[in-house]
Design a protein around this motif. Sequence first.
Motif, PDB file in Angstrom:
ATOM      1  N   THR A  21      -6.751   5.227  -2.361  1.00  0.00           N
ATOM      2  CA  THR A  21      -5.891   4.162  -1.853  1.00  0.00           C
ATOM      3  C   THR A  21      -5.140   3.627  -3.061  1.00  0.00           C
ATOM      4  O   THR A  21      -5.749   3.322  -4.089  1.00  0.00           O
ATOM      5  CB  THR A  21      -6.720   3.039  -1.203  1.00  0.00           C
ATOM      6  OG1 THR A  21      -7.481   3.597  -0.127  1.00  0.00           O
ATOM      7  CG2 THR A  21      -5.833   1.928  -0.681  1.00  0.00           C
ATOM      8  N   LEU A  71     -19.504  -0.572   1.489  1.00  0.00           N
ATOM      9  CA  LEU A  71     -18.906   0.488   0.682  1.00  0.00           C
ATOM     10  C   LEU A  71     -18.987   0.122  -0.795  1.00  0.00           C
ATOM     11  O   LEU A  71     -19.027  -1.053  -1.158  1.00  0.00           O
ATOM     12  CB  LEU A  71     -17.432   0.672   1.058  1.00  0.00           C
ATOM     13  CG  LEU A  71     -17.115   1.287   2.400  1.00  0.00           C
ATOM     14  CD1 LEU A  71     -15.607   1.258   2.642  1.00  0.00           C
ATOM     15  CD2 LEU A  71     -17.644   2.703   2.488  1.00  0.00           C
ATOM     16  N   ASP A  87      -7.004  10.458   2.712  1.00  0.00           N
ATOM     17  CA  ASP A  87      -7.625   9.145   2.526  1.00  0.00           C
ATOM     18  C   ASP A  87      -8.743   9.147   1.478  1.00  0.00           C
ATOM     19  O   ASP A  87      -9.727   8.434   1.608  1.00  0.00           O
ATOM     20  CB  ASP A  87      -8.132   8.605   3.872  1.00  0.00           C
ATOM     21  CG  ASP A  87      -8.288   7.084   3.852  1.00  0.00           C
ATOM     22  OD1 ASP A  87      -7.531   6.417   3.126  1.00  0.00           O
ATOM     23  OD2 ASP A  87      -9.182   6.575   4.554  1.00  0.00           O
ATOM     24  N   PHE A 112     -13.069   4.720  -2.436  1.00  0.00           N
ATOM     25  CA  PHE A 112     -14.150   4.120  -1.661  1.00  0.00           C
ATOM     26  C   PHE A 112     -15.186   5.189  -1.337  1.00  0.00           C
ATOM     27  O   PHE A 112     -14.826   6.338  -1.064  1.00  0.00           O
ATOM     28  CB  PHE A 112     -13.603   3.528  -0.351  1.00  0.00           C
ATOM     29  CG  PHE A 112     -12.671   2.379  -0.564  1.00  0.00           C
ATOM     30  CD1 PHE A 112     -13.150   1.083  -0.646  1.00  0.00           C
ATOM     31  CD2 PHE A 112     -11.304   2.585  -0.684  1.00  0.00           C
ATOM     32  CE1 PHE A 112     -12.300   0.012  -0.846  1.00  0.00           C
ATOM     33  CE2 PHE A 112     -10.439   1.523  -0.891  1.00  0.00           C
ATOM     34  CZ  PHE A 112     -10.939   0.238  -0.969  1.00  0.00           C
ATOM     35  N   ARG A 156       0.845  -1.187   0.000  1.00  0.00           N
ATOM     36  CA  ARG A 156       0.000   0.000   0.000  1.00  0.00           C
ATOM     37  C   ARG A 156       0.884   1.243   0.000  1.00  0.00           C
ATOM     38  O   ARG A 156       1.844   1.342   0.771  1.00  0.00           O
ATOM     39  CB  ARG A 156      -0.899  -0.013   1.230  1.00  0.00           C
ATOM     40  CG  ARG A 156      -1.929   1.080   1.179  1.00  0.00           C
ATOM     41  CD  ARG A 156      -3.034   0.823   2.150  1.00  0.00           C
ATOM     42  NE  ARG A 156      -3.859   2.024   2.256  1.00  0.00           N
ATOM     43  CZ  ARG A 156      -4.897   2.126   3.014  1.00  0.00           C
ATOM     44  NH1 ARG A 156      -5.287   1.101   3.747  1.00  0.00           N
ATOM     45  NH2 ARG A 156      -5.583   3.236   3.058  1.00  0.00           N
ATOM     46  N   LEU A 190      -8.469  -6.025  -0.476  1.00  0.00           N
ATOM     47  CA  LEU A 190      -8.515  -4.787   0.296  1.00  0.00           C
ATOM     48  C   LEU A 190      -9.944  -4.253   0.371  1.00  0.00           C
ATOM     49  O   LEU A 190     -10.402  -3.839   1.437  1.00  0.00           O
ATOM     50  CB  LEU A 190      -7.592  -3.738  -0.327  1.00  0.00           C
ATOM     51  CG  LEU A 190      -7.623  -2.357   0.326  1.00  0.00           C
ATOM     52  CD1 LEU A 190      -7.155  -2.421   1.773  1.00  0.00           C
ATOM     53  CD2 LEU A 190      -6.779  -1.389  -0.477  1.00  0.00           C
ATOM     54  N   ALA A 191     -10.652  -4.274  -0.754  1.00  0.00           N
ATOM     55  CA  ALA A 191     -12.039  -3.800  -0.763  1.00  0.00           C
ATOM     56  C   ALA A 191     -12.895  -4.643   0.180  1.00  0.00           C
ATOM     57  O   ALA A 191     -13.701  -4.093   0.943  1.00  0.00           O
ATOM     58  CB  ALA A 191     -12.592  -3.831  -2.188  1.00  0.00           C
ATOM     59  N   THR A 233     -16.723   0.477  -4.222  1.00  0.00           N
ATOM     60  CA  THR A 233     -15.319   0.665  -4.574  1.00  0.00           C
ATOM     61  C   THR A 233     -15.216   0.919  -6.066  1.00  0.00           C
ATOM     62  O   THR A 233     -15.816   0.204  -6.861  1.00  0.00           O
ATOM     63  CB  THR A 233     -14.489  -0.580  -4.229  1.00  0.00           C
ATOM     64  OG1 THR A 233     -14.688  -0.905  -2.859  1.00  0.00           O
ATOM     65  CG2 THR A 233     -13.012  -0.348  -4.488  1.00  0.00           C
ATOM     66  N   ALA A 293     -11.863  -6.296   2.808  1.00  0.00           N
ATOM     67  CA  ALA A 293     -11.433  -5.998   4.174  1.00  0.00           C
ATOM     68  C   ALA A 293     -11.997  -4.661   4.664  1.00  0.00           C
ATOM     69  O   ALA A 293     -12.250  -4.499   5.858  1.00  0.00           O
ATOM     70  CB  ALA A 293      -9.903  -5.982   4.259  1.00  0.00           C
ATOM     71  N   ARG A 294     -12.218  -3.737   3.754  1.00  0.00           N
ATOM     72  CA  ARG A 294     -12.777  -2.429   4.135  1.00  0.00           C
ATOM     73  C   ARG A 294     -14.295  -2.427   4.172  1.00  0.00           C
ATOM     74  O   ARG A 294     -14.904  -1.412   4.455  1.00  0.00           O
ATOM     75  CB  ARG A 294     -12.276  -1.348   3.176  1.00  0.00           C
ATOM     76  CG  ARG A 294     -10.800  -1.086   3.405  1.00  0.00           C
ATOM     77  CD  ARG A 294     -10.270   0.241   3.026  1.00  0.00           C
ATOM     78  NE  ARG A 294     -11.066   1.400   3.284  1.00  0.00           N
ATOM     79  CZ  ARG A 294     -10.743   2.610   2.839  1.00  0.00           C
ATOM     80  NH1 ARG A 294      -9.655   2.776   2.117  1.00  0.00           N
ATOM     81  NH2 ARG A 294     -11.510   3.647   3.102  1.00  0.00           N
ATOM     82  N   GLY A 295     -14.899  -3.569   3.862  1.00  0.00           N
ATOM     83  CA  GLY A 295     -16.350  -3.667   3.958  1.00  0.00           C
ATOM     84  C   GLY A 295     -17.107  -3.374   2.678  1.00  0.00           C
ATOM     85  O   GLY A 295     -18.317  -3.160   2.705  1.00  0.00           O
TER      86      GLY A 295
END
Length: 156
Positions: A54, A79, A51, A70, A10, A108-109, A81, A111-113
């Motif tokens: 990403t 969310l 932020d 996001f 990242r 990653l998407a 993406t 994991a971020r919900g």
Amino acid sequence: MDKPEIQVRRATADDAAAIARLLHDFNLEFAEPTPGVEELTATARHLLKVDEITVLLVGEGPDGLALLRFRPGLWSAGLETYLQELYVAPAMRGQGIGRALLEEAIELARARGADGIDLNTGETDTAARALYESLGFTNKEGGPEGPPMLFYEREI
């Protein structure tokens, strides 16, 4: 002999100049306008710090990037993406870098919900389309037999 594992990391604001160079090269390759590396560096640095973007990177160069945005979902609690850019430097293509970036972007998407990712690409970019489709992306509305989805844009 096995290929070495592709390491995806990242990005931070310290990577802004490298991100800008890749984005600039991407637009030049596809004959699209670019504000230049200096302006892109400032924009990327700011958006990373607040932020709003990403960015995932591969390689020492770096050699490729995935840029995601996001936003809160409208149709679900998850969310949304948007994969705004996926780019691999021409000399580094065909080594699995794009696939590694896209797989990491999906993880990653999740994991971020997020509960989905949308993107767009040109009809003639058959390599990108094949990659997206191999990982389950579709441009058919409602399923494989549905009508094609279209993307529109307008400068204002």
